[in-house]
Design a protein around this motif. Structure first.
Motif, PDB file in Angstrom:
ATOM      1  N   LEU A   1       1.175  -1.179   0.095  1.00 60.71           N
ATOM      2  CA  LEU A   1      -0.468   0.150   0.140  1.00 60.71           C
ATOM      3  C   LEU A   1       0.737   1.415  -0.164  1.00 60.71           C
ATOM      4  CD1 LEU A   1      -2.650  -0.731   1.772  1.00 60.71           C
ATOM      5  CD2 LEU A   1      -3.606  -0.810  -0.507  1.00 60.71           C
ATOM      6  N   GLY A   2       2.497   0.933  -0.047  1.00 60.33           N
ATOM      7  CA  GLY A   2       3.285   2.530   0.096  1.00 60.33           C
ATOM      8  C   GLY A   2       3.664   2.273   0.994  1.00 60.33           C
ATOM      9  N   TYR A   3       3.390   2.281   2.468  1.00 59.09           N
ATOM     10  CA  TYR A   3       3.581   2.547   4.043  1.00 59.09           C
ATOM     11  C   TYR A   3       5.774   2.340   3.439  1.00 59.09           C
ATOM     12  CZ  TYR A   3      -1.107   3.765   5.313  1.00 59.09           C
ATOM     13  OH  TYR A   3      -2.289   3.952   5.110  1.00 59.09           O
ATOM     14  N   ARG A   4       6.261   2.876   4.173  1.00 55.76           N
ATOM     15  CA  ARG A   4       7.014   3.021   4.576  1.00 55.76           C
ATOM     16  C   ARG A   4       7.881   2.299   5.637  1.00 55.76           C
ATOM     17  NH1 ARG A   4      10.229   7.351   2.000  1.00 55.76           N
ATOM     18  NH2 ARG A   4      12.286   6.338   1.987  1.00 55.76           N
ATOM     19  N   SER A   5       7.265   2.708   6.459  1.00 53.68           N
ATOM     20  CA  SER A   5       7.594   2.639   8.544  1.00 53.68           C
ATOM     21  C   SER A   5       5.987   2.145   9.342  1.00 53.68           C
ATOM     22  CB  SER A   5       8.107   3.927   8.827  1.00 53.68           C
ATOM     23  OG  SER A   5       9.164   4.296   8.270  1.00 53.68           O
ATOM     24  N   ILE A   6       6.637   1.285   9.988  1.00 54.22           N
ATOM     25  CA  ILE A   6       5.660   0.920  10.883  1.00 54.22           C
ATOM     26  C   ILE A   6       6.078   1.073  12.204  1.00 54.22           C
ATOM     27  CG2 ILE A   6       4.882  -1.457  11.899  1.00 54.22           C
ATOM     28  CD1 ILE A   6       4.075  -1.017   9.033  1.00 54.22           C
TER      29      ILE A   6
ATOM     30  N   ALA B   1       8.221  -6.854   9.714  1.00 52.23           N
ATOM     31  CA  ALA B   1       8.678  -5.355   8.855  1.00 52.23           C
ATOM     32  C   ALA B   1      10.390  -4.656   8.209  1.00 52.23           C
ATOM     33  CB  ALA B   1       8.131  -4.184  10.165  1.00 52.23           C
ATOM     34  N   GLU B   2      10.912  -5.567   9.148  1.00 53.21           N
ATOM     35  CA  GLU B   2      11.802  -5.271   8.118  1.00 53.21           C
ATOM     36  C   GLU B   2      12.286  -6.132   6.846  1.00 53.21           C
ATOM     37  OE1 GLU B   2      14.803  -5.445  11.080  1.00 53.21           O
ATOM     38  OE2 GLU B   2      14.185  -3.228  11.568  1.00 53.21           O
ATOM     39  N   ALA B   3      11.850  -7.273   7.082  1.00 54.71           N
ATOM     40  CA  ALA B   3      12.030  -8.345   5.704  1.00 54.71           C
ATOM     41  C   ALA B   3      11.256  -7.881   4.736  1.00 54.71           C
ATOM     42  CB  ALA B   3      11.232  -9.827   6.570  1.00 54.71           C
ATOM     43  N   GLU B   4       9.850  -7.065   4.912  1.00 61.77           N
ATOM     44  CA  GLU B   4       9.678  -6.742   3.771  1.00 61.77           C
ATOM     45  C   GLU B   4       9.725  -4.815   3.095  1.00 61.77           C
ATOM     46  OE1 GLU B   4       7.441  -7.957   1.835  1.00 61.77           O
ATOM     47  OE2 GLU B   4       6.983  -9.808   3.658  1.00 61.77           O
ATOM     48  N   GLY B   5      11.383  -4.549   3.913  1.00 62.47           N
ATOM     49  CA  GLY B   5      11.611  -3.115   3.626  1.00 62.47           C
ATOM     50  C   GLY B   5      11.410  -2.440   4.711  1.00 62.47           C
ATOM     51  N   LEU B   6       9.861  -1.991   5.770  1.00 61.31           N
ATOM     52  CA  LEU B   6       9.906  -0.969   6.561  1.00 61.31           C
ATOM     53  C   LEU B   6      10.810  -1.528   7.407  1.00 61.31           C
ATOM     54  CD1 LEU B   6       6.081  -2.770   6.464  1.00 61.31           C
ATOM     55  CD2 LEU B   6       7.073  -0.698   5.064  1.00 61.31           C
ATOM     56  N   THR B   7      10.649   0.194   7.863  1.00 63.67           N
ATOM     57  CA  THR B   7      11.616   0.571   9.295  1.00 63.67           C
ATOM     58  C   THR B   7      10.209   0.194  10.228  1.00 63.67           C
ATOM     59  OG1 THR B   7      12.635   2.609   7.455  1.00 63.67           O
ATOM     60  CG2 THR B   7      12.426   2.588  10.831  1.00 63.67           C
ATOM     61  N   PHE B   8      10.987   0.034  11.802  1.00 64.12           N
ATOM     62  CA  PHE B   8       9.932  -0.022  13.045  1.00 64.12           C
ATOM     63  C   PHE B   8      10.478   0.500  13.958  1.00 64.12           C
ATOM     64  CE2 PHE B   8       9.541  -2.752  16.416  1.00 64.12           C
ATOM     65  CZ  PHE B   8       7.896  -2.819  16.090  1.00 64.12           C
ATOM     66  N   ARG B   9       9.491   0.674  14.833  1.00 67.83           N
ATOM     67  CA  ARG B   9      10.350   1.584  15.982  1.00 67.83           C
ATOM     68  C   ARG B   9       8.726   1.389  17.185  1.00 67.83           C
ATOM     69  NH1 ARG B   9      11.757   7.817  16.063  1.00 67.83           N
ATOM     70  NH2 ARG B   9      13.699   6.482  14.648  1.00 67.83           N
ATOM     71  N   HIS B  10       9.052   0.560  18.022  1.00 68.49           N
ATOM     72  CA  HIS B  10       8.379   0.353  19.320  1.00 68.49           C
ATOM     73  C   HIS B  10       8.080   1.755  20.090  1.00 68.49           C
ATOM     74  CE1 HIS B  10       7.526  -2.606  22.519  1.00 68.49           C
ATOM     75  NE2 HIS B  10       6.022  -2.182  21.780  1.00 68.49           N
ATOM     76  N   ILE B  11       6.729   2.169  20.552  1.00 68.63           N
ATOM     77  CA  ILE B  11       6.406   2.839  21.306  1.00 68.63           C
ATOM     78  C   ILE B  11       5.795   2.703  22.247  1.00 68.63           C
ATOM     79  CG2 ILE B  11       6.099   5.807  22.598  1.00 68.63           C
ATOM     80  CD1 ILE B  11       7.506   6.476  18.908  1.00 68.63           C
ATOM     81  N   PRO B  12       5.574   2.523  23.347  1.00 66.83           N
ATOM     82  CA  PRO B  12       4.641   1.002  23.763  1.00 66.83           C
ATOM     83  C   PRO B  12       4.667   1.823  24.726  1.00 66.83           C
ATOM     84  CG  PRO B  12       7.234   0.584  24.626  1.00 66.83           C
ATOM     85  CD  PRO B  12       6.885   1.294  23.168  1.00 66.83           C
ATOM     86  N   VAL B  13       2.618   2.174  24.783  1.00 65.67           N
ATOM     87  CA  VAL B  13       2.286   3.351  25.995  1.00 65.67           C
ATOM     88  C   VAL B  13       0.603   2.582  26.610  1.00 65.67           C
ATOM     89  CG1 VAL B  13       3.107   5.430  25.558  1.00 65.67           C
ATOM     90  CG2 VAL B  13       0.829   4.563  23.953  1.00 65.67           C
ATOM     91  N   THR B  14      -0.159   2.782  27.411  1.00 61.69           N
ATOM     92  CA  THR B  14      -1.157   2.505  28.096  1.00 61.69           C
ATOM     93  C   THR B  14      -1.815   4.303  28.612  1.00 61.69           C
ATOM     94  OG1 THR B  14       0.191   2.587  30.680  1.00 61.69           O
ATOM     95  CG2 THR B  14      -0.485   0.446  29.362  1.00 61.69           C
ATOM     96  N   GLY B  15      -2.471   4.186  28.307  1.00 62.30           N
ATOM     97  CA  GLY B  15      -3.296   5.745  29.211  1.00 62.30           C
ATOM     98  C   GLY B  15      -2.254   5.963  30.077  1.00 62.30           C
ATOM     99  N   ALA B  16      -2.012   5.447  30.771  1.00 60.43           N
ATOM    100  CA  ALA B  16      -1.223   6.065  32.060  1.00 60.43           C
ATOM    101  C   ALA B  16       0.322   6.434  31.856  1.00 60.43           C
ATOM    102  CB  ALA B  16      -1.109   4.770  33.424  1.00 60.43           C
ATOM    103  N   SER B  17       0.695   6.077  31.088  1.00 62.26           N
ATOM    104  CA  SER B  17       1.765   5.952  30.533  1.00 62.26           C
ATOM    105  C   SER B  17       1.833   7.336  29.158  1.00 62.26           C
ATOM    106  CB  SER B  17       2.327   4.666  29.950  1.00 62.26           C
ATOM    107  OG  SER B  17       1.976   3.925  28.946  1.00 62.26           O
ATOM    108  N   MET B  18       0.950   7.449  28.844  1.00 62.17           N
ATOM    109  CA  MET B  18       1.248   8.855  27.641  1.00 62.17           C
ATOM    110  C   MET B  18       1.284   9.950  27.901  1.00 62.17           C
ATOM    111  SD  MET B  18      -1.546   8.637  24.826  1.00 62.17           S
ATOM    112  CE  MET B  18      -1.939   7.150  25.059  1.00 62.17           C
TER     113      MET B  18
END
Length: 140
Positions: A27-32, A54-71
């Motif tokens: 669909l053209g997305y380049r990052s997740i 994601a990287e196997a599909e050529g996508l950049t990845f970043r993990h920013i885990p949050v809950t309502g309390a940690s936002m």
């Protein structure tokens, strides 16, 4: 897949499956961006699995885990950095897409009027109105 465009850089979605990443790249997305903490729900792929797929599909990845309390300000700053640094367009996901959209709003607080952020999110089906004070005054 329920992918909702938030703005020209970001779309939000509920939890994605590893097998969705090929279609997401198509669909053209380049990052997740994953905004889900690992282990939040049984059967959910963890960040390392999503990153590898994601990287196997050529996508950049970043993990920013949050809950309502940690936002808080740190999470908003991490989201702002991701939006600024990652190649776009970007697909962010969490359980429903709401946390991704809330972080997008907080990452843009102070740069865009709160009403504009709320209306943009509403057009995509997300309600940021409970965040109005934080959107007006910054993510703290």
């Amino acid at each position: 897949m329920d992918i909702r465009k938030i703005d020209d850089r970001l779309a939000a979605a509920p939890q994605i499956a590893l097998e969705d990443l090929k279609a997401i790249a198509g669909l053209g997305y380049r990052s997740i961006i994953s905004n889900r903490p690992d282990g939040e729900e049984p059967g959910q792929p963890d960040a390392a699995q999503v990153k590898a797929a994601a990287e196997a599909e050529g996508l950049t990845f970043r993990h920013i885990p949050v809950t309502g309390a940690s936002m808080g300000p740190e999470a908003a700053a991490a989201m702002r950095a991701a939006l600024d640094e990652m190649p776009g367009p970007i697909l962010g996901f969490c359980r429903s897409g709401t946390r991704t959209t809330c972080l997008w709003g907080l990452a843009n607080a102070g740069e865009r009027p709160a009403g504009d952020l709320i209306e943009t999110a509403r057009a995509a089906g997300y309600d940021l109105s409970p965040l109005r004070p934080r959107l007006e005054n910054g993510p703290a």
